[in-house]
Design a protein around this motif. Structure first.
Motif, mmCIF file in Angstrom:
data_model
loop_
_atom_site.group_PDB
_atom_site.id
_atom_site.type_symbol
_atom_site.label_atom_id
_atom_site.label_comp_id
_atom_site.label_asym_id
_atom_site.label_seq_id
_atom_site.Cartn_x
_atom_site.Cartn_y
_atom_site.Cartn_z
ATOM 1 N N ILE A 64 -89.134 -40.317 -33.714
ATOM 2 C CA ILE A 64 -89.968 -39.280 -34.328
ATOM 3 C C ILE A 64 -90.397 -39.821 -35.687
ATOM 4 N N ALA A 65 -91.652 -39.696 -36.028
ATOM 5 C CA ALA A 65 -92.139 -40.197 -37.315
ATOM 6 C C ALA A 65 -91.610 -39.331 -38.456
ATOM 7 N N GLY A 66 -91.573 -39.931 -39.635
ATOM 8 C CA GLY A 66 -91.191 -39.211 -40.846
ATOM 9 C C GLY A 66 -92.321 -39.275 -41.861
ATOM 10 N N THR A 124 -86.988 -34.696 -21.625
ATOM 11 C CA THR A 124 -85.650 -34.402 -21.124
ATOM 12 C C THR A 124 -85.053 -35.710 -20.650
ATOM 13 N N VAL A 125 -83.920 -36.073 -21.231
ATOM 14 C CA VAL A 125 -83.204 -37.290 -20.834
ATOM 15 C C VAL A 125 -81.746 -36.937 -20.609
ATOM 16 N N LYS A 126 -81.212 -37.422 -19.495
ATOM 17 C CA LYS A 126 -79.814 -37.188 -19.137
ATOM 18 C C LYS A 126 -79.450 -35.703 -19.212
ATOM 19 N N GLY A 127 -80.408 -34.840 -18.902
ATOM 20 C CA GLY A 127 -80.167 -33.415 -18.898
ATOM 21 C C GLY A 127 -80.324 -32.736 -20.255
ATOM 22 N N PHE A 128 -80.627 -33.501 -21.303
ATOM 23 C CA PHE A 128 -80.814 -32.942 -22.643
ATOM 24 C C PHE A 128 -82.304 -32.840 -22.947
ATOM 25 N N ARG A 129 -82.726 -31.694 -23.419
ATOM 26 C CA ARG A 129 -84.120 -31.465 -23.782
ATOM 27 C C ARG A 129 -84.245 -31.730 -25.286
ATOM 28 N N ILE A 130 -85.112 -32.666 -25.643
ATOM 29 C CA ILE A 130 -85.268 -33.085 -27.038
ATOM 30 C C ILE A 130 -86.712 -32.871 -27.461
ATOM 31 N N TYR A 131 -86.892 -32.159 -28.560
ATOM 32 C CA TYR A 131 -88.226 -31.884 -29.089
ATOM 33 C C TYR A 131 -88.355 -32.624 -30.420
ATOM 34 N N GLY A 132 -89.487 -33.253 -30.641
ATOM 35 C CA GLY A 132 -89.707 -33.964 -31.894
ATOM 36 C C GLY A 132 -90.981 -33.558 -32.571
ATOM 37 N N ALA A 133 -90.882 -33.294 -33.874
ATOM 38 C CA ALA A 133 -92.039 -32.959 -34.704
ATOM 39 C C ALA A 133 -91.860 -33.617 -36.064
ATOM 40 N N PRO A 134 -92.820 -34.397 -36.507
ATOM 41 C CA PRO A 134 -92.682 -35.116 -37.774
ATOM 42 C C PRO A 134 -93.081 -34.285 -38.991
ATOM 43 N N TRP A 135 -93.012 -32.995 -38.921
ATOM 44 C CA TRP A 135 -93.508 -32.165 -40.023
ATOM 45 C C TRP A 135 -92.385 -31.707 -40.891
#
Length: 179
Positions: A114-116, A168-179
């Protein structure tokens, strides 16, 4: 603040009564305990980076703020690397390529990025304004032409890049937002 309670193979999440009011939570736990720590949170000692992972578990390795200084970093064992921003100094394409090369040499099954705020070139609106004004704080970035950073995210070929998106990877839902 939440904690898990095993119940027939499932985890039940209980939300702390103060989670909707951080100021009240801090005041409550600070006054009622010798240090700020909710009663259901237990401090643990760090484990060595090379500690084997128990069977059936997924180990996340979460890092940020490497700022193009990945040489010599000894990364912990894990399944999923989550880099949550500031992997470059300015988001220059050369920095992104170097970071991508580093990612390519890491053994994680999944690498999520995720960008910063340092990945300036990932923000097209900011860059459009910066290029117009030749902003003095970022002379090396302001000299870039739009085609140099038009799709800089595409340089991240060794990871999953999230920008206002999820995976979703390995059953984990990951959301990314660089804000």
């Amino acid at each position: 603040m939440a904690h898990g309670i095993p119940a027939q193979g499932k985890v039940s999440i209980t939300v702390d009564e103060y989670s909707s009011n951080p100021t009240q939570a801090f005041t409550h736990y600070n006054i009622n305990q010798s240090r700020f720590q909710p009663p259901h949170v237990h401090m643990v000692d760090p484990i060595p980076y090379d500690t084997p992972k128990p069977a059936g578990h997924t180990r996340f390795v979460c890092v940020s703020d490497t700022h193009s200084r990945t040489d010599g970093i000894q990364m912990p064992y894990g399944d999923i690397l989550l880099h949550t921003g500031d992997f470059t100094e300015l988001g220059l394409p050369s920095e992104v390529k170097k970071f991508n090369d580093w990612l390519g040499n890491l053994p994680y099954e999944y690498k999520i990025v995720i960008a910063g705020n340092h990945e300036l070139t990932f923000d097209k609106e900011f860059m459009a304004d910066l290029v117009k004004q030749d902003y003095y704080r970022f002379p090396s970035v302001s000299k870039l032409k739009p085609e140099d950073f038009d799709n800089v995210q595409s340089l991240l070929t060794n990871s999953i890049y999230l920008q206002d998106s999820e995976v979703t990877v390995k059953g984990f839902r990951i959301y990314g937002a660089p804000w």
